[in-house]
Design a protein around this motif. Structure first.
Motif: not given
Length: 397
Positions: A15-18, A67-71, A307-312
């Motif tokens: 999704s991030a790449l899209a 969940t919260v940590g990812i945000v 890149g750093l967040g949604f993927i990495g």
């Protein structure tokens, strides 16, 4: 197991790449992919250290981390944190900081035609303070590990003497503060020396406060261990802890079994909260250099967040969960040691980078080298223990 743990990360990454493609076309897609791969490949030591803390938390707090940590990791550290740095150090309003980030000077210049510094230039100017904070936090984490008197050692020739020195109370704090003073004196320009010292002290205070609170509440919870600090194992190795607390390992069992970590009470309530807080600060310290280094690839904050967040960041969290679920830290006994040595190297690199620019790839390769070496040592040790167990079984029969 693999599909269940990594499935969400794969979906989010695609999704991030899209989104990156819709935002900046093929160039955006390529830059986003490069940033994601770079973050994942250079953050395995982060995942290992996270796993050592996460395995002590209840399923609820593990889910909070996912969940919260990812945000917090995606929006907080990879998007809002750089904007806040520019906002504070540049004396700009938040909206103006975001506008500056989205409209860089032409041709990648550091300043606009009217002399105003770019978003990237302001953020890079704050690097000494950021490096001092993160470097001191990670340095204390490393020192508290290697100065612990542990029965299980990896680089025994240095870890055992350091463990003996660690009997001196608060030695880790003393060493860290001395290193900070040396870095401020010899690596920091006069104009930023005071702020570097303050940032480094705040990094040390943050570590001591969060680590102390998490240890305090974990000791107080029913069934919780009453020893040592949270990030590292209690005094002695895993076998010592098992023998003393559970009586599960007998002298006749193979050494590999003696190094299997004992089940410990999962941290809940306040203990779980402070462990969660500790993990978030730890992740932030790891991400400082990644966010700064990402500007060597692109100054676009949207692509950096993707890149750093949604993927990495999300993949690193999935790797962390996988390590916990598979019991990898127990199976490969020296992996935790290698990760802490990688942290020590990163802490030193952050402090040196106050004056000397160090490519992030070099930083990542050093971490990978320590992790790889500790993994190889663990495999050799397991094979050796297996041979010894086989010979014992043959001799017994």
């Amino acid at each position: 197991m693999i599909v269940r743990v990594f499935g969400f990360s794969v979906i989010v990454s695609l999704s991030a790449l899209a989104v990156a493609f819709l935002y900046r076309g093929w160039t955006g897609l390529a830059l986003c992919a490069i940033l994601g791969i770079l973050e994942v490949s250079l953050s395995f030591d982060n995942a290992v250290i996270n796993a050592t803390v996460l395995e002590r938390m209840s399923r609820f707090w593990q889910q909070m981390f996912l969940t919260v940590g990812i945000v917090i990791a995606v929006f907080g550290m990879r998007l809002l944190f750089p904007l806040a740095i520019v906002w504070i150090t540049g004396g700009l309003a938040p909206v103006e900081a975001f506008r500056l980030a989205m409209n860089p000077p032409p041709d990648g210049a550091d300043h606009f035609a009217d002399g105003r510094p770019s978003y990237e230039a302001i953020l890079l100017a704050a690097h000494p303070q950021i490096a001092a904070f993160g470097g001191m936090f990670l340095l204390l984490l490393f020192l508290n590990f290697v100065l612990g008197n542990r029965g299980l050692t990896w680089l025994s020739w240095i870890e055992r003497p350091l463990g003996q020195l660690g009997r001196l109370d608060q030695l880790a704090v003393v060493i860290a503060l001395v290193i900070l003073v040396v870095a401020a004196e010899y690596l920091t320009p006069d104009s930023t020396r005071a702020t570097v010292l303050i940032s480094g002290i705040l990094g040390a205070v943050t570590y001591l406060l969060v680590d102390g609170l998490s240890s305090l509440f974990q000791r107080r919870q029913p069934g919780g261990p009453d020893t040592s600090s949270v990030p590292g194992p209690p005094d002695g190795d895993c076998a010592d802890r098992t023998d003393m607390q559970h009586g599960e390992i007998r002298s006749g069992e193979p050494a590999r079994a003696r190094h299997r970590p004992a089940p410990i009470a999962a941290a809940v309530g306040k203990a779980g909260f402070f462990l969660f807080l500790y993990l978030e600060v730890l992740d932030a310290s790891f991400s400082f250099d990644g966010v700064i280094g990402a500007f060597a690839i692109t100054p676009d904050p949207i692509l950096i967040a993707l890149g750093l967040g949604f993927i990495g960041a999300i993949f690193v969290r999935s790797i962390t969960i996988y390590l916990v679920r598979q019991g990898t830290l127990g199976q490969y006994r020296y992996l935790e040691h290698g990760a802490h040595w990688a942290i020590g190297a990163l802490a030193v690199i952050l402090l040196v980078s106050i004056r000397v620019e160090i490519n992030e790839v070099v930083t990542g390769l050093i971490g990978v080298a320590f992790i790889g070496a500790s993994l190889a040592s663990s495999v050799r040790a397991n094979r050796r223990d297996g041979r010894h167990a086989h010979h014992e079984a043959v001799r017994t029969h």
